[in-house]
Scaffold this active site. Structure first.
Site, PDB file in Angstrom:
ATOM      1  N   ASN A  91      -5.496  12.423  -0.413  1.00 23.46           N
ATOM      2  CA  ASN A  91      -4.666  11.620   0.496  1.00 23.46           C
ATOM      3  C   ASN A  91      -5.608  10.915   1.465  1.00 23.46           C
ATOM      4  O   ASN A  91      -6.832  11.101   1.419  1.00 23.46           O
ATOM      5  CB  ASN A  91      -3.651  12.512   1.227  1.00 23.46           C
ATOM      6  CG  ASN A  91      -2.620  11.694   1.983  1.00 23.46           C
ATOM      7  OD1 ASN A  91      -2.010  10.784   1.433  1.00 23.46           O
ATOM      8  ND2 ASN A  91      -2.432  11.978   3.260  1.00 23.46           N
ATOM      9  N   LYS A  92      -5.045  10.104   2.327  1.00 22.54           N
ATOM     10  CA  LYS A  92      -5.828   9.282   3.246  1.00 22.54           C
ATOM     11  C   LYS A  92      -6.945  10.072   3.914  1.00 22.54           C
ATOM     12  O   LYS A  92      -6.732  11.209   4.344  1.00 22.54           O
ATOM     13  CB  LYS A  92      -4.867   8.697   4.301  1.00 22.54           C
ATOM     14  CG  LYS A  92      -5.491   7.825   5.377  1.00 22.54           C
ATOM     15  CD  LYS A  92      -6.321   6.694   4.836  1.00 22.54           C
ATOM     16  CE  LYS A  92      -5.607   5.804   3.848  1.00 22.54           C
ATOM     17  NZ  LYS A  92      -6.525   4.920   3.088  1.00 22.54           N
ATOM     18  N   GLN A 134      -2.946   2.872   9.733  1.00 22.54           N
ATOM     19  CA  GLN A 134      -1.596   2.899   9.146  1.00 22.54           C
ATOM     20  C   GLN A 134      -0.631   3.722  10.007  1.00 22.54           C
ATOM     21  O   GLN A 134       0.555   3.414  10.083  1.00 22.54           O
ATOM     22  CB  GLN A 134      -1.636   3.474   7.722  1.00 22.54           C
ATOM     23  CG  GLN A 134      -2.268   2.568   6.691  1.00 22.54           C
ATOM     24  CD  GLN A 134      -3.750   2.831   6.514  1.00 22.54           C
ATOM     25  OE1 GLN A 134      -4.429   3.240   7.457  1.00 22.54           O
ATOM     26  NE2 GLN A 134      -4.272   2.594   5.324  1.00 22.54           N
ATOM     27  N   ASP A 160      -1.882  10.739  -2.638  1.00 26.13           N
ATOM     28  CA  ASP A 160      -2.164   9.640  -3.572  1.00 26.13           C
ATOM     29  C   ASP A 160      -2.356  10.150  -4.989  1.00 26.13           C
ATOM     30  O   ASP A 160      -2.115   9.434  -5.961  1.00 26.13           O
ATOM     31  CB  ASP A 160      -3.391   8.860  -3.113  1.00 26.13           C
ATOM     32  CG  ASP A 160      -3.022   8.033  -1.891  1.00 26.13           C
ATOM     33  OD1 ASP A 160      -3.039   8.579  -0.780  1.00 26.13           O
ATOM     34  OD2 ASP A 160      -2.623   6.868  -2.076  1.00 26.13           O
ATOM     35  N   ARG A 188      -7.149  -0.409  -7.310  1.00 25.46           N
ATOM     36  CA  ARG A 188      -7.314   0.761  -6.426  1.00 25.46           C
ATOM     37  C   ARG A 188      -7.310   2.011  -7.315  1.00 25.46           C
ATOM     38  O   ARG A 188      -6.327   2.272  -8.003  1.00 25.46           O
ATOM     39  CB  ARG A 188      -6.199   0.837  -5.373  1.00 25.46           C
ATOM     40  CG  ARG A 188      -6.197  -0.344  -4.406  1.00 25.46           C
ATOM     41  CD  ARG A 188      -5.410  -0.034  -3.148  1.00 25.46           C
ATOM     42  NE  ARG A 188      -6.133   0.851  -2.246  1.00 25.46           N
ATOM     43  CZ  ARG A 188      -5.576   1.420  -1.177  1.00 25.46           C
ATOM     44  NH1 ARG A 188      -4.301   1.237  -0.903  1.00 25.46           N
ATOM     45  NH2 ARG A 188      -6.291   2.207  -0.375  1.00 25.46           N
ATOM     46  N   ARG A 234       0.856  -1.193   0.000  1.00 23.14           N
ATOM     47  CA  ARG A 234       0.000   0.000   0.000  1.00 23.14           C
ATOM     48  C   ARG A 234       0.891   1.242   0.000  1.00 23.14           C
ATOM     49  O   ARG A 234       2.097   1.155   0.172  1.00 23.14           O
ATOM     50  CB  ARG A 234      -0.939  -0.010   1.211  1.00 23.14           C
ATOM     51  CG  ARG A 234      -0.167  -0.323   2.485  1.00 23.14           C
ATOM     52  CD  ARG A 234      -0.666   0.353   3.688  1.00 23.14           C
ATOM     53  NE  ARG A 234      -0.565   1.780   3.594  1.00 23.14           N
ATOM     54  CZ  ARG A 234       0.567   2.478   3.724  1.00 23.14           C
ATOM     55  NH1 ARG A 234       1.731   1.891   3.949  1.00 23.14           N
ATOM     56  NH2 ARG A 234       0.562   3.793   3.629  1.00 23.14           N
ATOM     57  N   GLY A 235       0.231   2.399  -0.160  1.00 24.35           N
ATOM     58  CA  GLY A 235       0.992   3.639  -0.312  1.00 24.35           C
ATOM     59  C   GLY A 235       1.180   3.865  -1.803  1.00 24.35           C
ATOM     60  O   GLY A 235       1.526   2.931  -2.546  1.00 24.35           O
ATOM     61  N   ALA A 236       0.936   5.101  -2.253  1.00 24.64           N
ATOM     62  CA  ALA A 236       0.863   5.363  -3.691  1.00 24.64           C
ATOM     63  C   ALA A 236       2.104   4.906  -4.467  1.00 24.64           C
ATOM     64  O   ALA A 236       1.988   4.152  -5.443  1.00 24.64           O
ATOM     65  CB  ALA A 236       0.566   6.855  -3.914  1.00 24.64           C
TER      66      ALA A 236
HETATM   67  O1  MRU Z   1      -4.811   3.267   1.718  1.00 21.64           O
HETATM   68  P1  MRU Z   1      -3.331   3.484   1.769  1.00 21.64           P
HETATM   69  O2  MRU Z   1      -2.689   3.002   3.019  1.00 21.64           O
HETATM   70  O3  MRU Z   1      -2.649   2.964   0.526  1.00 21.64           O
HETATM   71  O4  MRU Z   1      -3.176   5.069   1.738  1.00 21.64           O
HETATM   72  C1  MRU Z   1      -1.901   5.619   1.677  1.00 21.64           C
HETATM   73  C2  MRU Z   1      -1.866   7.079   1.824  1.00 21.64           C
HETATM   74  O5  MRU Z   1      -2.884   7.747   1.869  1.00 21.64           O
HETATM   75  C3  MRU Z   1      -0.522   7.739   1.825  1.00 21.64           C
HETATM   76  O6  MRU Z   1      -0.553   8.906   2.591  1.00 21.64           O
HETATM   77  C4  MRU Z   1      -0.127   8.087   0.400  1.00 21.64           C
HETATM   78  O7  MRU Z   1      -0.203   6.963  -0.431  1.00 21.64           O
HETATM   79  C5  MRU Z   1       1.241   8.643   0.318  1.00 21.64           C
HETATM   80  S1  MRU Z   1       2.442   7.395   0.623  1.00 21.64           S
HETATM   81  C6  MRU Z   1       3.965   7.966   0.301  1.00 21.64           C
END
Ligand code: MRU
Length: 347
Positions: free
Chosen positions: A247-248, A196, A237, A89, A46-48
Site C-alpha cells: 500500500n502507499k 492524497q 494495492d 503502474r 489513481r487508487g487500485a
Molecule cells: O499512488 P496512489 O494514490 O494510486 O496510491 C493509492 C493507494 O495506495 C491506496 O491506498 C490503494 O490504492 C487503495 S485505494 C482503495
C-alpha cells in the site's frame, strides 16, 4: 452523494482530475489510449480499483475506435492496448486483473461478429465497474461492524470514492459506519509526497459531513501514544496470498507503530486486490516515482539542487502486523493464507 470518479459515457471515459483537487473540481473525457496512459501515470486517476476500471475502459476505447472488420485483428489490438496500459503502474494488481478479465472475454468472442464483440466487451467493462461499486458497499458494511459510536480511525492515503468506482474501501468503512448513525472521527495522515490524505481524504470526508483532523505523517506515533486512535484502517494495492500487503509508502511505518501501541490495524480491500499468484510480499513489484515529487512538492524547491532521492510509491506490510483484512466476503482474520483462499474465484 459521493463523487463519480470514473464512468463510461458516450463511448468515452469521463473522470475527475484528481491532481486538481481539492481546489478545482474538473471532469474531462478521454478517447485516446496515450491520454489515458498519461492520466494513470500522473495520478489524474489513481487508487487500485479505480485504475483497474480505467484499464477496462481503456480496452473499450480500442474496441470502439476500431475501424476495421476483422475480430481477430481487433483481438490483437486489445492485447497491445492491455500490455501498454499494464506498464503504466506496476504495483496495483487491479489494473492487470481488469485487463486480463477483458482479454479473456475478448477470446470468447473472437469467432462471432464485430458487433457482438463490441457489445460483449462493453458489458464486461461495465460489470467490472459495477462489481467494484457492490464490493465497496459490502466491505463497508462488514467493516462498519468493527466501529462503535465515537470511534477514532487513522487513515493513510486516499481510499474513498476517488480511489474506486464508488464509495471506497477503508473510507467506505467509515462512510458505512457514519450512515449507520455512528459518530466517527478520522485522523488523516497527509501522505507525502503527493498528499492524497490531505488533498483527497479531507475533501471527501468533509463533503460527507464526517469529522476529520489532518496530521503530518510523522504525527501518527504521537497520536497513538496519546490514545487518540481506536484503530487504523487503510487500503491495499496488492495483497499476496499470505496477506502481506503493498500500500502507499508509509503504510508499514503506521503498522509498526500501531503494533507498538496495541492499536488494531485493518486493511480494507476487495478480492480483486488479492494476487493469489504471489506467495508473499517480497514478490510484489514496487513502483518508483520521480525525484521531483519529493524535491519540488509544494510549488517550490524543498531540497538542495542535485540531492539524491529514493521515492518508492508503495511499501510492504508483513501479514503479522495486520489484525484483519476487510473484504466484500467479510472480515478475514489470520491465518490469511488459509482464510483468504476460502473465497478465491478465478478471473
Ligand atoms: O499512488 P496512489 O494514490 O494510486 O496510491 C493509492 C493507494 O495506495 C491506496 O491506498 C490503494 O490504492 C487503495 S485505494 C482503495
Amino acid at each position: 452523494m459521493p463523487v463519480t470518479t470514473i464512468e463510461w459515457k458516450n463511448h468515452k471515459i469521463r473522470m475527475i482530475d484528481q491532481t486538481r483537487l481539492p481546489t478545482e473540481e474538473i471532469y474531462f473525457d478521454i478517447d485516446d489510449i496515450e491520454v489515458l496512459a498519461e492520466a494513470i501515470r500522473s495520478l489524474r486517476v489513481r487508487g487500485a480499483p479505480a485504475i483497474g476500471i480505467a484499464g477496462a475502459f481503456g480496452i473499450l476505447i480500442t474496441v470502439h475506435g476500431y475501424k476495421g472488420s476483422d475480430p481477430l485483428e481487433l483481438l490483437k489490438q486489445i492485447k497491445e492496448t492491455g500490455d501498454y496500459l499494464n506498464s503504466t503502474r506496476p504495483t496495483a494488481v487491479n489494473l492487470s486483473w481488469a485487463i486480463l478479465k477483458m482479454r479473456k472475454r475478448a477470446e470468447t468472442l473472437k469467432t462471432g461478429s464485430l458487433e457482438a464483440m463490441r457489445q460483449g466487451l462493453t458489458e464486461e467493462a461495465l460489470a467490472i465497474w459495477q462489481e467494484d461499486r457492490d464490493c465497496c458497499r459490502a466491505l463497508g458494511r462488514h467493516g462498519a461492524e468493527l466501529l462503535r459510536d465515537g470511534s477514532t480511525v487513522l487513515t493513510h492515503c486516499n481510499t474513498g470514492a476517488l480511489a474506486t468506482a464508488d464509495y471506497g474501501t477503508a473510507l467506505g468503512v467509515v462512510f458505512a459506519a457514519h450512515e449507520a448513525g455512528k459518530r466517527i472521527h478520522v485522523y488523516a495522515d497527509e501522505t507525502r509526497p503527493l498528499l492524497q490524505g490531505a488533498r483527497l481524504n479531507t475533501w471527501e470526508l468533509l463533503n460527507e459531513g464526517i469529522d476529520v483532523t489532518l496530521i503530518c505523517d510523522n504525527t501518527a506515533a504521537f497520536v497513538m501514544q496519546q490514545n487518540k486512535i481506536d484503530c487504523v484502517i487503510l487500503g491495499a494495492d496488492r495483497i499476496a496470498r499470505n496477506g502481506d500487503t503493498a500500500n502507499k509508502i508509509g503504510t508499514y511505518n503506521v503498522a509498526v507503530i500501531a503494533e507498538k501501541h496495541n492499536v488494531p490495524f485493518y486493511v480494507a480491500a476487495p478480492y480483486s486486490t488479492i494476487d493469489f499468484n504471489l506467495a508473499n510480499g517480497s514478490q510484489i513489484p514496487i513502483e518508483e516515482r520521480a525525484a521531483s515529487e519529493v524535491t519540488d512538492g509544494f510549488g517550490r524547491k524543498t531540497a538542495a539542487e542535485g540531492t539524491n532521492v529514493y521515492n518508492p510509491a508503495f511499501d510492504i506490510t508483513p501479514n503479522k502486523l495486520i489484525t484483519a483484512i476487510i473484504t466484500e466476503h467479510g472480515v478475514i482474520k489470520p491465518p490469511f493464507e488459509v482464510n483468504l483462499a476460502k473465497n478465491k474465484t478465478d478471473v
